[in-house]
Design a protein around this motif. Structure first.
Motif, PDB file in Angstrom:
ATOM      1  N   THR A  56      14.475  31.154  67.738  1.00 37.82           N
ATOM      2  CA  THR A  56      13.761  31.990  68.710  1.00 37.82           C
ATOM      3  C   THR A  56      12.316  32.176  68.286  1.00 37.82           C
ATOM      4  OG1 THR A  56      15.802  33.151  69.305  1.00 37.82           O
ATOM      5  CG2 THR A  56      13.719  34.234  69.871  1.00 37.82           C
ATOM      6  N   HIS A  57      12.067  32.378  66.989  1.00 40.97           N
ATOM      7  CA  HIS A  57      10.697  32.461  66.479  1.00 40.97           C
ATOM      8  C   HIS A  57       9.931  31.179  66.789  1.00 40.97           C
ATOM      9  CE1 HIS A  57      11.943  35.673  63.313  1.00 40.97           C
ATOM     10  NE2 HIS A  57      11.391  36.252  64.368  1.00 40.97           N
ATOM     11  N   VAL A  58      10.594  30.033  66.600  1.00 39.81           N
ATOM     12  CA  VAL A  58       9.955  28.747  66.868  1.00 39.81           C
ATOM     13  C   VAL A  58       9.519  28.680  68.329  1.00 39.81           C
ATOM     14  CG1 VAL A  58      10.297  26.245  66.953  1.00 39.81           C
ATOM     15  CG2 VAL A  58      11.246  27.557  65.049  1.00 39.81           C
ATOM     16  N   LEU A 240       7.282  18.693  77.809  1.00 45.99           N
ATOM     17  CA  LEU A 240       6.434  18.347  76.668  1.00 45.99           C
ATOM     18  C   LEU A 240       6.586  19.339  75.520  1.00 45.99           C
ATOM     19  CD1 LEU A 240       4.156  16.056  76.465  1.00 45.99           C
ATOM     20  CD2 LEU A 240       2.553  17.939  76.677  1.00 45.99           C
ATOM     21  N   VAL A 241       6.431  20.628  75.830  1.00 44.92           N
ATOM     22  CA  VAL A 241       6.421  21.654  74.793  1.00 44.92           C
ATOM     23  C   VAL A 241       7.798  21.795  74.133  1.00 44.92           C
ATOM     24  CG1 VAL A 241       6.035  24.103  74.324  1.00 44.92           C
ATOM     25  CG2 VAL A 241       4.512  22.884  75.882  1.00 44.92           C
ATOM     26  N   ILE A 242       8.855  21.728  74.939  1.00 37.67           N
ATOM     27  CA  ILE A 242      10.204  21.832  74.373  1.00 37.67           C
ATOM     28  C   ILE A 242      10.486  20.643  73.445  1.00 37.67           C
ATOM     29  CG2 ILE A 242      12.671  21.768  74.923  1.00 37.67           C
ATOM     30  CD1 ILE A 242      12.022  23.350  77.464  1.00 37.67           C
ATOM     31  N   THR A 243      10.061  19.460  73.862  1.00 39.71           N
ATOM     32  CA  THR A 243      10.268  18.277  73.018  1.00 39.71           C
ATOM     33  C   THR A 243       9.539  18.428  71.694  1.00 39.71           C
ATOM     34  OG1 THR A 243      10.510  16.855  74.962  1.00 39.71           O
ATOM     35  CG2 THR A 243      10.015  15.773  72.871  1.00 39.71           C
ATOM     36  N   TRP A 244       8.279  18.827  71.752  1.00 39.54           N
ATOM     37  CA  TRP A 244       7.518  18.999  70.518  1.00 39.54           C
ATOM     38  C   TRP A 244       8.136  20.053  69.606  1.00 39.54           C
ATOM     39  CZ3 TRP A 244       2.262  19.313  73.457  1.00 39.54           C
ATOM     40  CH2 TRP A 244       1.749  18.013  73.635  1.00 39.54           C
ATOM     41  N   ALA A 245       8.589  21.137  70.202  1.00 42.21           N
ATOM     42  CA  ALA A 245       9.082  22.254  69.395  1.00 42.21           C
ATOM     43  C   ALA A 245      10.448  21.989  68.777  1.00 42.21           C
ATOM     44  CB  ALA A 245       9.115  23.535  70.239  1.00 42.21           C
ATOM     45  N   PHE A 246      11.335  21.308  69.522  1.00 40.15           N
ATOM     46  CA  PHE A 246      12.729  21.236  69.087  1.00 40.15           C
ATOM     47  C   PHE A 246      13.232  19.843  68.706  1.00 40.15           C
ATOM     48  CE2 PHE A 246      12.450  25.164  71.537  1.00 40.15           C
ATOM     49  CZ  PHE A 246      13.006  26.056  70.623  1.00 40.15           C
ATOM     50  N   MET A 247      12.557  18.782  69.129  1.00 38.11           N
ATOM     51  CA  MET A 247      13.025  17.456  68.757  1.00 38.11           C
ATOM     52  C   MET A 247      12.974  17.217  67.243  1.00 38.11           C
ATOM     53  SD  MET A 247      14.469  14.743  69.889  1.00 38.11           S
ATOM     54  CE  MET A 247      14.163  14.593  71.653  1.00 38.11           C
ATOM     55  N   PRO A 248      11.893  17.639  66.537  1.00 39.67           N
ATOM     56  CA  PRO A 248      11.914  17.459  65.082  1.00 39.67           C
ATOM     57  C   PRO A 248      13.080  18.192  64.421  1.00 39.67           C
ATOM     58  CG  PRO A 248       9.671  17.895  65.817  1.00 39.67           C
ATOM     59  CD  PRO A 248      10.579  18.148  66.998  1.00 39.67           C
ATOM     60  N   LEU A 249      13.409  19.383  64.904  1.00 35.39           N
ATOM     61  CA  LEU A 249      14.527  20.138  64.341  1.00 35.39           C
ATOM     62  C   LEU A 249      15.856  19.474  64.685  1.00 35.39           C
ATOM     63  CD1 LEU A 249      13.349  23.785  65.103  1.00 35.39           C
ATOM     64  CD2 LEU A 249      13.198  22.552  62.938  1.00 35.39           C
ATOM     65  N   GLY A 372      14.523  28.205  72.999  1.00 33.30           N
ATOM     66  CA  GLY A 372      14.853  28.690  71.662  1.00 33.30           C
ATOM     67  C   GLY A 372      16.066  29.594  71.675  1.00 33.30           C
ATOM     68  N   MET A 373      16.136  30.479  72.664  1.00 33.20           N
ATOM     69  CA  MET A 373      17.305  31.347  72.790  1.00 33.20           C
ATOM     70  C   MET A 373      18.563  30.520  73.057  1.00 33.20           C
ATOM     71  SD  MET A 373      15.720  34.499  75.044  1.00 33.20           S
ATOM     72  CE  MET A 373      17.301  35.336  75.102  1.00 33.20           C
ATOM     73  N   LEU A 380      21.229  23.057  69.093  1.00 38.03           N
ATOM     74  CA  LEU A 380      19.978  22.362  69.361  1.00 38.03           C
ATOM     75  C   LEU A 380      20.098  21.265  70.415  1.00 38.03           C
ATOM     76  CD1 LEU A 380      18.529  22.220  65.743  1.00 38.03           C
ATOM     77  CD2 LEU A 380      17.435  23.280  67.727  1.00 38.03           C
ATOM     78  N   THR A 381      21.299  21.014  70.937  1.00 39.79           N
ATOM     79  CA  THR A 381      21.404  20.086  72.063  1.00 39.79           C
ATOM     80  C   THR A 381      20.945  20.738  73.370  1.00 39.79           C
ATOM     81  OG1 THR A 381      23.717  20.726  72.417  1.00 39.79           O
ATOM     82  CG2 THR A 381      23.308  18.775  71.043  1.00 39.79           C
ATOM     83  N   ALA A 382      20.983  22.062  73.444  1.00 40.14           N
ATOM     84  CA  ALA A 382      20.607  22.763  74.675  1.00 40.14           C
ATOM     85  C   ALA A 382      19.183  22.441  75.134  1.00 40.14           C
ATOM     86  CB  ALA A 382      20.796  24.267  74.492  1.00 40.14           C
ATOM     87  N   PRO A 383      18.168  22.485  74.249  1.00 41.10           N
ATOM     88  CA  PRO A 383      16.819  22.135  74.702  1.00 41.10           C
ATOM     89  C   PRO A 383      16.727  20.721  75.254  1.00 41.10           C
ATOM     90  CG  PRO A 383      16.720  23.282  72.608  1.00 41.10           C
ATOM     91  CD  PRO A 383      18.156  22.982  72.856  1.00 41.10           C
TER      92      PRO A 383
END
Length: 419
Positions: A56-58, A240-249, A372-373, A380-383
């Motif tokens: 969620t912080h991310v 775009l933003v979701i991919t950048w934020a969560f794909m590395p994780l 994030g929520m 992490l599959t949800a994003p």
């Protein structure tokens, strides 16, 4: 002018050499912008455990930058239109966002990092619409799609999505993530000096009699194309933003990919978008804006599906990432080219910022927060399923666009044989 009409094409004021230098320097600068903006995303596998951040912080960190990016982009771009001093506004913004990268490296808690990202977003927000406003004033309309594609996508993706993950992750692994942030702040100062020396402020454009000094939201959204572009902006900025934020994780925590391999896979996105800055934008000059904005977004489903279900060679996965990220080539079209061909140029920075701000607020701010929520609750599959849906929806919305490409408009005005 009705919602179905488009703005007249102004003749370029400068020679070809200056146009090339202008686009090259603005593209380089926007590349540094995204180098700094994306740095936190690629460094998150190092930052998250060090600062004890939740998913969620991310999401909040990504949302925060998008919020101030949108608000400052709209307000400062409007001010640059009114003051007719786009170069001055641009230079100040470059210096400030470069200093903000250093502040990110000094952060010792979530709140301090949040503050640095809020300030960085405020500095970076007006850079894209102001840069496009300069391109509109100086570049031949026949090559406008290509010029805007290169300006927005070439540098931003080569440096922000290819060089950034590879270089910053390597530095973080060797000397720590804080050193990587300190490095990211240096190039902006260099580009500010180059722009100060080689780019001139265009002469003030003569206003038509009775023209307003400002563009209201009601007037802007009376154009169907601005509504369509704004909706597509929300969906694809979210993607775009979701991919950048969560794909590395997702790659490191779910797929078990080594951070070094992850950096190269994410770098593939940068190569894809760099190529797309020529191919997708250039294609729109030839076949029209609408076909590109309808077809290309559907390729975006390849990326999340490949990440979730392909378990073979990383080289093949990189190819999947390359083609899935082709939708990034659409960004200059709905954020700049189509709006600039729809509304008269005295307000061009304002209307481009409006489309960008709509995408950043409703897509860049809200979507990573909820993603994030969802990741904390469902994994992490949800994003990834969320961006799958956005890719499909954006292609459907593109069907409602009114064509603005000069080549298509010229053909439409040709007399019918035999009449």
């Amino acid at each position: 002018m009705t919602a179905e009409q488009t703005a007249p094409m102004a003749a370029p004021k400068r020679g070809a050499a200056y146009q090339i230098v202008l686009v090259a320097l603005l593209s380089l600068n926007f590349g540094i912008v995204f180098f700094d903006r994306n740095a936190l995303n690629f460094l998150m596998p190092f930052v998250q455990p060090d600062l004890n951040l939740t998913n969620t912080h991310v999401g909040i960190l990504a949302s925060a930058l998008s919020l101030t990016w949108a608000v400052a982009g709209l307000l400062i771009s409007a001010a640059s239109d009114k003051a007719a001093n786009r170069k001055g506004f641009l230079l100040v913004a470059i210096v400030v966002f470069s200093l903000c990268s250093v502040l990110s490296g000094l952060a010792t808690s979530f709140l301090l990092l949040l503050g640095a990202r809020l300030l960085m977003g405020a500095a970076e927000g007006p850079i894209n619409p102001i840069s496009h406003a300069l391109v509109v004033r100086e570049v031949d309309p026949r090559h406008r799609g290509l010029a805007m594609g290169v300006m927005q996508n070439f540098g931003s993706n080569f440096f922000g999505s290819f060089v950034a993950p590879v270089l910053l992750v390597a530095i973080a692994a060797a000397w720590g993530w804080r050193s990587a942030f300190f490095l990211a702040g240096i190039p902006g100062i260099v580009t500010a000096l180059l722009i100060w020396k080689f780019i001139d402020e265009p002469p003030a454009e003569e206003k038509s009699e009775g023209a307003s000094d400002r563009l209201t939201l009601k007037e802007a959204f009376s154009y169907k194309n601005i509504v369509v572009c704004s909706i597509v902006s929300v969906m694809l900025v979210s993607y775009l933003v979701i991919t950048w934020a969560f794909m590395p994780l997702y790659l490191t925590q779910v797929k078990g990919v080594d951070p070094g391999v992850m950096s190269w896979l994410m770098g593939t996105l940068g190569i894809s978008a760099t190529v797309g800055s020529f191919v997708v934008a250039g294609l729109s000059d030839r076949i029209g804006r609408k076909p590109v904005l309808v077809i290309i977004p559907f390729l975006g489903v390849i990326l999340p599906l490949g990440a979730m279900f392909f378990d073979g060679s990383y080289w093949v996965l990189a190819v999947i990432f390359f083609f899935g990220w082709a939708l990034n080539g659409c960004f200059p079209l709905f954020m700049a080219t189509v709006p600039s061909e729809t509304i008269q140029s005295p307000h061009i920075a304002t209307v481009l910022a409006l489309v960008m701000a709509t995408g950043e607020v409703f897509g860049g701010v809200l979507s990573p927060f909820f993603a994030g929520m969802a990741a904390d609750k469902f994994g992490l599959t949800a994003p990834l399923w969320i961006i799958f849906g956005f890719a499909i929806a954006s292609g459907i919305v593109g069907l409602f666009l009114t064509e603005t490409a000069p080549i298509k408009r010229a053909k439409a005005m040709e007399p019918t044989p035999g009449l």
